[in-house]
Each structure stands twice: as structure tokens, then as C-alpha cells.
Design a protein around this motif. Structure first.
Motif, short mmCIF file in Angstrom:
data_model
loop_
_atom_site.label_atom_id
_atom_site.label_comp_id
_atom_site.label_asym_id
_atom_site.label_seq_id
_atom_site.Cartn_x
_atom_site.Cartn_y
_atom_site.Cartn_z
N GLU A 199 -26.65 -6.51 -45.50
CA GLU A 199 -25.79 -7.28 -44.65
C GLU A 199 -24.51 -7.17 -45.17
O GLU A 199 -24.33 -7.20 -46.59
N ASP A 200 -23.43 -7.35 -44.51
CA ASP A 200 -21.93 -7.44 -45.10
C ASP A 200 -22.04 -9.23 -45.42
O ASP A 200 -21.55 -9.94 -44.65
N LYS A 201 -22.15 -9.16 -46.72
CA LYS A 201 -22.15 -10.47 -47.36
C LYS A 201 -20.85 -11.06 -47.56
O LYS A 201 -20.66 -12.29 -47.39
N ARG A 202 -19.90 -10.20 -47.92
CA ARG A 202 -18.55 -10.69 -47.92
C ARG A 202 -18.05 -11.27 -46.79
O ARG A 202 -17.30 -12.51 -46.69
N ALA A 203 -18.12 -10.67 -45.51
CA ALA A 203 -17.86 -11.24 -44.28
C ALA A 203 -18.50 -12.84 -44.24
O ALA A 203 -17.93 -13.61 -43.81
N ASN A 204 -19.61 -12.82 -44.48
CA ASN A 204 -20.58 -14.10 -44.51
C ASN A 204 -19.97 -15.09 -45.33
O ASN A 204 -19.84 -16.42 -45.02
N VAL A 205 -19.52 -14.78 -46.69
CA VAL A 205 -19.18 -15.67 -47.52
C VAL A 205 -17.77 -16.09 -46.96
O VAL A 205 -17.38 -17.13 -47.07
N LEU B 58 -20.94 -20.75 -36.32
CA LEU B 58 -21.77 -21.49 -37.17
C LEU B 58 -23.13 -21.11 -36.94
O LEU B 58 -24.23 -20.99 -37.80
N ALA B 59 -23.49 -20.83 -35.68
CA ALA B 59 -24.86 -20.61 -35.20
C ALA B 59 -25.22 -19.15 -35.72
O ALA B 59 -26.30 -18.98 -36.14
N GLU B 60 -24.31 -18.39 -35.68
CA GLU B 60 -24.50 -16.98 -36.09
C GLU B 60 -24.84 -17.02 -37.59
O GLU B 60 -25.67 -16.33 -38.18
N ILE B 61 -24.00 -17.84 -38.32
CA ILE B 61 -24.22 -17.90 -39.76
C ILE B 61 -25.55 -18.56 -40.25
O ILE B 61 -26.44 -18.24 -41.09
N ALA C 41 -28.30 -19.09 -38.21
CA ALA C 41 -29.21 -17.69 -37.71
C ALA C 41 -29.57 -17.07 -38.78
O ALA C 41 -30.60 -16.35 -39.03
N ASN C 42 -28.64 -16.11 -39.12
CA ASN C 42 -28.73 -14.99 -40.15
C ASN C 42 -29.46 -15.53 -41.41
O ASN C 42 -30.28 -14.94 -41.78
N ALA C 43 -29.11 -16.62 -41.76
CA ALA C 43 -29.62 -17.19 -43.16
C ALA C 43 -31.14 -17.84 -42.91
O ALA C 43 -31.85 -17.38 -43.51
N ALA C 44 -31.52 -18.29 -41.49
CA ALA C 44 -32.69 -18.43 -41.31
C ALA C 44 -33.71 -17.17 -41.57
O ALA C 44 -34.66 -17.30 -41.74
N LEU C 45 -33.19 -16.32 -41.01
CA LEU C 45 -33.82 -14.92 -40.83
C LEU C 45 -33.99 -14.39 -42.49
O LEU C 45 -34.99 -14.03 -42.73
N ALA C 46 -32.88 -14.41 -43.09
CA ALA C 46 -32.71 -13.94 -44.49
C ALA C 46 -33.72 -14.50 -45.23
O ALA C 46 -34.55 -14.09 -46.19
N ASN C 47 -33.72 -16.06 -45.33
CA ASN C 47 -34.54 -16.89 -45.97
C ASN C 47 -36.16 -16.94 -45.47
O ASN C 47 -36.68 -17.71 -46.05
N GLY C 48 -36.45 -16.42 -44.38
CA GLY C 48 -37.80 -16.33 -44.00
C GLY C 48 -38.09 -17.87 -43.31
O GLY C 48 -39.39 -17.90 -43.08
N GLU C 49 -37.19 -18.30 -42.90
CA GLU C 49 -37.51 -19.85 -42.19
C GLU C 49 -37.97 -19.62 -40.91
O GLU C 49 -38.75 -20.74 -40.41
N LEU C 50 -37.18 -18.78 -40.12
CA LEU C 50 -37.55 -18.58 -38.77
C LEU C 50 -37.57 -17.09 -38.43
O LEU C 50 -37.05 -16.49 -39.38
#
Length: 147
Positions: free
Chosen positions: A126-132, A67-70, A72-81
Motif C-alpha cells: 500500500e502507499d505507506k507515505r500517504a498513510n504516514v 481516521l476510520a480509513e486509517i 480500518a486499513n491498520a486493522a486489516l494490515a495487522n490481522g486484528e479484523l
């Protein structure tokens, strides 16, 4: 689709940084989308950045690297961190949670940053299917591949 489900999926998509499918008929997924994302993640008072930092802190504290990986990836993708801010979180949390958990977050951030850099160099998303699949599995116990 009712308004609560639409609002919940919209926020879930924002939180994860990709399009989540509407999984019908799974009570746990229903509760997650219709309550957690439609009602809790949309509450005023904290920014998305603050909510993301709190979520990363909690999942680090319980040792949930997936879950930390999901997150962190979203925080980077969304420009939050930024990567640097995520690394600093790992250093800071190490002193409250201990070295094993803090270093696990640091490793997750390094892994995500490396994957995103490699994909960017190849001109790929990024491999969105793996994330989903990871998120669907986390929230419903199944995956898109199970369909």
C-alpha cells in the motif's frame, strides 16, 4: 530518544501499521506519542483488537471517515479484523448511530478492501507515505511533504 518516546513510537507504529517518523519540537505530536501511545495504548486490560474496535466505533460516531480509513486499513494490515468483521461492525453501528454514519463506515471498509486487493493483485505494498502523511497531519498539523 528517551524511553517514553521510543515506547510511544513503537506502539504508534503498531497501531497504524507503518513506520511513523519522530517529529521533534511539535508539542501536540509530543503529547500524542509520549502520552496517548506510550501510556494509554499500552495499558493492559484490553486487547489491540478491542482497542481498535472501540476506536473505529468512536471515529464512526463522530463522522471522521479519514481516521476510520486509517484505522480500518491498520486493522486489516495487522490481522486484528477481517473485511467481513469490519462490514459487520458497520451494520451493527448503523442501528445505534444511524444510517448516514453506519453507511460511511461501510463505504470506508469497501474502499480500503478494494485498495488493498488492487495493490495485492499488482504485487505492491500500500502507499505507506500517504498513510504516514495522513497520520502526521492528524497528530501535528503538518505532513512529511512540508519538510
Amino acid at each position: 530518544m528517551d524511553e517514553t518516546r521510543r515506547r510511544g513510537l513503537e506502539k504508534m507504529n503498531e497501531v497504524y501499521g507503518w513506520e511513523m517518523p519522530n517529529v521533534e519540537g511539535d508539542p501536540y505530536f509530543d503529547l500524542t506519542v509520549d502520552h496517548l501511545f506510550a501510556n494509554i495504548w499500552t495499558r493492559p486490560g484490553l486487547s489491540m483488537r478491542e482497542k481498535r474496535m472501540m476506536t473505529l466505533t468512536v471515529v464512526t460516531a463522530v463522522g471522521n471517515a479519514d481516521l476510520a480509513e486509517i484505522q480500518a486499513n491498520a486493522a486489516l494490515a495487522n490481522g486484528e479484523l477481517t473485511v467481513e468483521e469490519l462490514k459487520e461492525m458497520a451494520v451493527f453501528l448503523t442501528h445505534y448511530l444511524g444510517f448516514p454514519l453506519g453507511s460511511k463506515l461501510d463505504g470506508v471498509v469497501s474502499k480500503v478492501a478494494k485498495q488493498r486487493k488492487k495493490a495485492a493483485e499488482k504485487g505492491q505494498a500500500e502507499d505507506k507515505r500517504a498513510n504516514v502523511n495522513a497520520a502526521v497531519n492528524m497528530h501535528s498539523g503538518g505532513s512529511l511533504d512540508d519538510e
